[in-house]
Design a protein around this motif. Structure first.
Motif, mmCIF file in Angstrom:
data_model
loop_
_atom_site.group_PDB
_atom_site.id
_atom_site.type_symbol
_atom_site.label_atom_id
_atom_site.label_comp_id
_atom_site.label_asym_id
_atom_site.label_seq_id
_atom_site.Cartn_x
_atom_site.Cartn_y
_atom_site.Cartn_z
ATOM 1 N N PRO A 9 -14.362 29.773 29.496
ATOM 2 C CA PRO A 9 -15.451 28.970 30.066
ATOM 3 C C PRO A 9 -16.472 29.864 30.770
ATOM 4 O O PRO A 9 -16.150 30.976 31.195
ATOM 5 N N LEU A 10 -17.709 29.363 30.873
ATOM 6 C CA LEU A 10 -18.778 30.119 31.510
ATOM 7 C C LEU A 10 -19.522 29.250 32.518
ATOM 8 O O LEU A 10 -19.611 28.031 32.355
ATOM 9 N N SER A 11 -20.093 29.908 33.522
ATOM 10 C CA SER A 11 -20.969 29.233 34.480
ATOM 11 C C SER A 11 -22.357 29.136 33.846
ATOM 12 O O SER A 11 -22.566 29.554 32.712
ATOM 13 N N GLY A 12 -23.326 28.645 34.600
ATOM 14 C CA GLY A 12 -24.686 28.505 34.094
ATOM 15 C C GLY A 12 -25.425 29.812 33.886
ATOM 16 O O GLY A 12 -26.514 29.818 33.319
ATOM 17 N N ASP A 13 -24.854 30.928 34.319
ATOM 18 C CA ASP A 13 -25.461 32.245 34.112
ATOM 19 C C ASP A 13 -24.741 32.900 32.938
ATOM 20 O O ASP A 13 -23.665 33.475 33.094
ATOM 21 N N MET A 14 -25.312 32.772 31.755
ATOM 22 C CA MET A 14 -24.604 33.239 30.558
ATOM 23 C C MET A 14 -25.563 33.846 29.548
ATOM 24 O O MET A 14 -26.730 33.510 29.511
ATOM 25 N N ARG A 15 -25.027 34.714 28.756
ATOM 26 C CA ARG A 15 -25.755 35.220 27.588
ATOM 27 C C ARG A 15 -25.071 34.590 26.380
ATOM 28 O O ARG A 15 -24.386 35.244 25.613
ATOM 29 N N ALA A 16 -25.256 33.288 26.254
ATOM 30 C CA ALA A 16 -24.457 32.508 25.315
ATOM 31 C C ALA A 16 -24.695 32.869 23.848
ATOM 32 O O ALA A 16 -23.734 32.970 23.089
ATOM 33 N N ASP A 17 -25.936 33.054 23.442
ATOM 34 C CA ASP A 17 -26.173 33.407 22.036
ATOM 35 C C ASP A 17 -25.475 34.725 21.692
ATOM 36 O O ASP A 17 -24.855 34.850 20.638
ATOM 37 N N ARG A 34 -25.017 30.447 16.943
ATOM 38 C CA ARG A 34 -25.900 30.296 18.103
ATOM 39 C C ARG A 34 -25.246 29.362 19.095
ATOM 40 O O ARG A 34 -24.454 28.500 18.719
ATOM 41 N N ALA A 35 -25.614 29.490 20.340
ATOM 42 C CA ALA A 35 -25.079 28.613 21.378
ATOM 43 C C ALA A 35 -25.543 27.177 21.156
ATOM 44 O O ALA A 35 -26.683 26.932 20.774
ATOM 45 N N PHE A 36 -24.646 26.236 21.404
ATOM 46 C CA PHE A 36 -24.943 24.802 21.330
ATOM 47 C C PHE A 36 -25.568 24.413 22.667
ATOM 48 O O PHE A 36 -24.972 23.730 23.495
ATOM 49 N N LEU A 37 -26.789 24.924 22.890
ATOM 50 C CA LEU A 37 -27.507 24.742 24.151
ATOM 51 C C LEU A 37 -29.007 24.663 23.885
ATOM 52 O O LEU A 37 -29.509 25.367 23.019
ATOM 53 N N SER A 38 -29.684 23.846 24.681
ATOM 54 C CA SER A 38 -31.137 23.945 24.696
ATOM 55 C C SER A 38 -31.478 25.171 25.529
ATOM 56 O O SER A 38 -30.775 25.502 26.483
ATOM 57 N N SER A 39 -32.561 25.848 25.166
ATOM 58 C CA SER A 39 -32.974 27.033 25.910
ATOM 59 C C SER A 39 -34.450 26.926 26.262
ATOM 60 O O SER A 39 -35.110 25.959 25.884
ATOM 61 N N TYR A 121 -31.107 22.827 33.154
ATOM 62 C CA TYR A 121 -30.389 23.756 32.279
ATOM 63 C C TYR A 121 -30.198 25.126 32.939
ATOM 64 O O TYR A 121 -30.332 26.165 32.322
ATOM 65 N N CYS A 122 -29.811 25.054 34.225
ATOM 66 C CA CYS A 122 -29.422 26.244 34.984
ATOM 67 C C CYS A 122 -30.452 27.370 34.859
ATOM 68 O O CYS A 122 -30.108 28.518 34.575
ATOM 69 N N GLU A 123 -31.727 26.975 35.061
ATOM 70 C CA GLU A 123 -32.828 27.944 34.979
ATOM 71 C C GLU A 123 -32.744 28.761 33.693
ATOM 72 O O GLU A 123 -32.681 29.989 33.716
ATOM 73 N N ALA A 124 -32.745 28.039 32.574
ATOM 74 C CA ALA A 124 -32.656 28.643 31.233
ATOM 75 C C ALA A 124 -31.365 29.449 31.063
ATOM 76 O O ALA A 124 -31.339 30.465 30.390
ATOM 77 N N TRP A 125 -30.283 28.938 31.671
ATOM 78 C CA TRP A 125 -28.948 29.553 31.597
ATOM 79 C C TRP A 125 -28.943 30.964 32.199
ATOM 80 O O TRP A 125 -28.275 31.852 31.719
ATOM 81 N N HIS A 126 -29.698 31.124 33.296
ATOM 82 C CA HIS A 126 -29.751 32.417 33.979
ATOM 83 C C HIS A 126 -29.279 32.347 35.424
ATOM 84 O O HIS A 126 -29.480 33.291 36.179
ATOM 85 N N THR A 127 -28.668 31.210 35.828
ATOM 86 C CA THR A 127 -28.161 31.156 37.196
ATOM 87 C C THR A 127 -26.848 30.389 37.283
ATOM 88 O O THR A 127 -26.640 29.413 36.560
ATOM 89 N N ALA A 128 -25.981 30.886 38.155
ATOM 90 C CA ALA A 128 -24.748 30.181 38.495
ATOM 91 C C ALA A 128 -24.835 29.675 39.932
ATOM 92 O O ALA A 128 -23.829 29.407 40.575
ATOM 93 N N ASP A 129 -26.055 29.539 40.426
ATOM 94 C CA ASP A 129 -26.288 29.095 41.797
ATOM 95 C C ASP A 129 -25.783 27.670 41.992
ATOM 96 O O ASP A 129 -26.041 26.789 41.173
ATOM 97 N N GLY A 134 -27.212 21.688 35.874
ATOM 98 C CA GLY A 134 -27.207 21.776 34.420
ATOM 99 C C GLY A 134 -26.647 20.504 33.811
ATOM 100 O O GLY A 134 -25.741 19.886 34.361
ATOM 101 N N GLN A 135 -27.199 20.125 32.673
ATOM 102 C CA GLN A 135 -26.739 18.940 31.955
ATOM 103 C C GLN A 135 -25.504 19.316 31.147
ATOM 104 O O GLN A 135 -25.485 20.335 30.465
#
Length: 170
Positions: A9-17, A34-39, A121-129, A134-135
């Motif tokens: 599992p990952l937090s909202g700060d990820m390099r998912a792709d 590719r990640a199943f995420l909106s970016s 979306y966790c600031e474009a998946w760049h934060t775990a704050d 995040g949705q």
């Protein structure tokens, strides 16, 4: 097209792709994932190539059908799927039953129609704050795109979709 979870599992700060690409390679899969995420660059609904959206089923690693095609995920019903069809990680574990994913929730950052939710979306998946949101979707709802908000510090399931189908030349 295969829908597969990352091996942890990952937090909202990820390099998912990158994680999807890397874990697919390590699992010996030759297609692009590719990640199943909106970016910030792309809505989730458009991650799969237009030519592959209507005619290819979405399946798990064992080839069991989760969706009749990519477009059917985004018909507005939240990506309803059969919860008895497992979703596997790249290393073959069932994310619905394996304890490596204590929270059976997937990040997606999208509306029920697969459009990005810029504020969720966790600031474009760049934060775990903890203050960022995040949705995500609890899998026990039987939906990949259920509309629930969570703090980006949570560790949730991240799915990857095979986004370039290449038929076997043999």
């Amino acid at each position: 097209l295969h829908l597969v979870a990352l091996n942890f599992p990952l937090s909202g700060d990820m390099r998912a792709d990158f994680q999807c690409f890397r874990q697919a390679q390590l699992a010996g899969l030759t297609s692009t994932y590719r990640a199943f995420l909106s970016s910030h660059l792309q809505d989730l609904a458009t991650v799969v190539r237009k030519t592959d959206r209507n005619h290819l089923p979405i399946v798990n690693l064992q080839g069991e059908t989760l969706f009749s095609n990519w477009e059917s995920i985004f018909d507005g019903n939240g990506g309803q799927f059969n919860i008895h069809v497992p979703i596997y990680s790249f290393d073959g574990r069932n994310v619905m039953t394996d304890s490596s994913w204590p929270q059976k929730i997937i990040w997606h950052g999208s509306t029920a129609n697969g459009i990005r939710l810029v504020s969720n979306y966790c600031e474009a998946w760049h934060t775990a704050d903890m203050g960022a949101m995040g949705q995500a979707s609890p899998l026990n709802t039987g939906k990949l795109l259920d509309q629930k908000l969570y703090s980006c510090n949570n560790l949730f399931i991240v799915l990857c979709i095979e986004n370039s189908f290449v038929s076997d030349p043999q």
